[in-house]
Design an enzyme around this catalytic site. Structure first.
Site, PDB file in Angstrom:
ATOM      1  N   ASN A  42       0.839  -1.196   0.000  1.00 32.16           N
ATOM      2  CA  ASN A  42       0.000   0.000   0.000  1.00 32.16           C
ATOM      3  C   ASN A  42       0.871   1.243   0.000  1.00 32.16           C
ATOM      4  O   ASN A  42       2.000   1.243   0.510  1.00 32.16           O
ATOM      5  CB  ASN A  42      -0.992   0.004   1.173  1.00 32.16           C
ATOM      6  CG  ASN A  42      -0.354  -0.136   2.543  1.00 32.16           C
ATOM      7  OD1 ASN A  42       0.686  -0.776   2.698  1.00 32.16           O
ATOM      8  ND2 ASN A  42      -0.971   0.453   3.555  1.00 32.16           N
ATOM      9  N   GLU A  44       0.239   5.468   0.701  1.00 30.97           N
ATOM     10  CA  GLU A  44      -0.749   6.476   1.115  1.00 30.97           C
ATOM     11  C   GLU A  44      -0.366   7.853   0.586  1.00 30.97           C
ATOM     12  O   GLU A  44       0.681   8.021  -0.034  1.00 30.97           O
ATOM     13  CB  GLU A  44      -0.861   6.463   2.647  1.00 30.97           C
ATOM     14  CG  GLU A  44      -1.299   5.091   3.149  1.00 30.97           C
ATOM     15  CD  GLU A  44      -1.491   5.003   4.654  1.00 30.97           C
ATOM     16  OE1 GLU A  44      -1.026   5.905   5.390  1.00 30.97           O
ATOM     17  OE2 GLU A  44      -2.116   4.012   5.079  1.00 30.97           O
ATOM     18  N   CYS A  53      -4.269   0.493  -2.252  1.00 34.46           N
ATOM     19  CA  CYS A  53      -4.078  -0.719  -1.455  1.00 34.46           C
ATOM     20  C   CYS A  53      -3.007  -1.622  -2.085  1.00 34.46           C
ATOM     21  O   CYS A  53      -2.759  -1.579  -3.301  1.00 34.46           O
ATOM     22  CB  CYS A  53      -5.373  -1.522  -1.396  1.00 34.46           C
ATOM     23  SG  CYS A  53      -6.688  -0.751  -0.464  1.00 34.46           S
ATOM     24  N   GLU A  55      -3.130  -4.775  -2.694  1.00 34.83           N
ATOM     25  CA  GLU A  55      -3.675  -5.727  -3.680  1.00 34.83           C
ATOM     26  C   GLU A  55      -3.775  -5.069  -5.051  1.00 34.83           C
ATOM     27  O   GLU A  55      -3.422  -5.649  -6.076  1.00 34.83           O
ATOM     28  CB  GLU A  55      -5.072  -6.202  -3.263  1.00 34.83           C
ATOM     29  CG  GLU A  55      -5.114  -6.955  -1.948  1.00 34.83           C
ATOM     30  CD  GLU A  55      -5.328  -6.061  -0.733  1.00 34.83           C
ATOM     31  OE1 GLU A  55      -4.810  -4.927  -0.709  1.00 34.83           O
ATOM     32  OE2 GLU A  55      -6.010  -6.513   0.199  1.00 34.83           O
ATOM     33  N   CYS A  86     -10.065  -5.261   1.087  1.00 34.51           N
ATOM     34  CA  CYS A  86     -11.232  -4.381   1.230  1.00 34.51           C
ATOM     35  C   CYS A  86     -12.205  -4.664   0.088  1.00 34.51           C
ATOM     36  O   CYS A  86     -11.873  -5.363  -0.886  1.00 34.51           O
ATOM     37  CB  CYS A  86     -10.792  -2.916   1.251  1.00 34.51           C
ATOM     38  SG  CYS A  86     -10.300  -2.286  -0.367  1.00 34.51           S
ATOM     39  N   CYS A  89     -10.966  -3.773  -3.463  1.00 34.86           N
ATOM     40  CA  CYS A  89      -9.974  -4.724  -3.990  1.00 34.86           C
ATOM     41  C   CYS A  89     -10.626  -6.057  -4.353  1.00 34.86           C
ATOM     42  O   CYS A  89     -10.198  -6.710  -5.311  1.00 34.86           O
ATOM     43  CB  CYS A  89      -8.852  -4.927  -2.972  1.00 34.86           C
ATOM     44  SG  CYS A  89      -7.769  -3.490  -2.852  1.00 34.86           S
TER      45      CYS A  89
HETATM   46  N1  THU Z   1      -5.197  -1.454   2.843  1.00 31.69           N
HETATM   47  C1  THU Z   1      -4.664  -2.297   1.912  1.00 31.69           C
HETATM   48  O1  THU Z   1      -3.534  -2.098   1.442  1.00 31.69           O
HETATM   49  N2  THU Z   1      -5.420  -3.352   1.524  1.00 31.69           N
HETATM   50  C2  THU Z   1      -6.685  -3.623   1.967  1.00 31.69           C
HETATM   51  O2  THU Z   1      -7.361  -4.480   1.444  1.00 31.69           O
HETATM   52  C3  THU Z   1      -7.202  -2.864   3.111  1.00 31.69           C
HETATM   53  C4  THU Z   1      -6.512  -1.600   3.407  1.00 31.69           C
HETATM   54  C5  THU Z   1      -4.396  -0.300   3.258  1.00 31.69           C
HETATM   55  C6  THU Z   1      -4.944   1.021   2.812  1.00 31.69           C
HETATM   56  C7  THU Z   1      -4.401   1.951   3.863  1.00 31.69           C
HETATM   57  O3  THU Z   1      -3.097   2.386   3.459  1.00 31.69           O
HETATM   58  C8  THU Z   1      -4.266   1.096   5.108  1.00 31.69           C
HETATM   59  O4  THU Z   1      -4.347  -0.246   4.669  1.00 31.69           O
HETATM   60  C9  THU Z   1      -5.348   1.342   6.154  1.00 31.69           C
HETATM   61  O5  THU Z   1      -6.602   1.317   5.591  1.00 31.69           O
END
Ligand code: THU
Length: 127
Positions: A42, A44, A53, A55, A86, A89
């Site tokens: 991920n 941000e 994310c 994935e 999530c 994804c």
């Molecule tokens: N996140 C992912 O990388 N994958 C997911 O399926 C759920 C959330 C990341 C996004 C964000 O940077 C952090 O987790 C918190 O939500």
């Protein structure tokens, strides 16, 4: 590459996550039906909604390399056991599902847990 190898790679790449805001690192490693694998973490942004994310980062790498089918994906977070994708994804994985669907692999207490994408996303959207 077996599912433990996939998880090991997801773990490794979770160490590269850029998550200064949530402090929640995630790594993912996907497998194509012909045995290729692609990873992502991920990343941000100060503008939170731009976060990508792990994935979807992995899926983007696969697509950019000409791959359009995914047979499995391992997901790992050092912050949470059983780190599942999530909703967004799940739908992105659904788009590129392989002939036998997508195995979604997480880790619980050091043990692999395997889900079918179909059970995590019943009735995914298709155009
Ligand atoms: N996140 C992912 O990388 N994958 C997911 O399926 C759920 C959330 C990341 C996004 C964000 O940077 C952090 O987790 C918190 O939500």
């Amino acid at each position: 590459m077996d599912y433990q190898d996939l998880m090991n790679k997801a773990k490794e790449v979770s160490g590269k996550a850029y998550a200064p805001y949530s402090k929640f690192s995630v790594g993912a490693c996907l497998l194509t039906p012909d045995g290729k694998f692609y990873h992502g973490c991920n990343f941000e942004n100060s503008s939170f909604g731009l976060t990508i994310c792990a994935e979807r980062n992995a899926v983007g790498s696969a697509v950019a390399d000409g791959e359009q089918k995914i047979s499995a994906i391992a997901i790992y977070s050092p912050n949470q056991d059983n780190c599942l994708p999530c909703g967004a994804c799940r739908q992105v994985l659904y788009e590129f599902r392989g002939e036998n669907g997508v195995d979604v692999i997480t880790e619980i207490n050091g043990q692999l847990k395997i889900y079918k994408l179909d059970e995590l996303l019943p009735g995914g959207f298709d155009l």
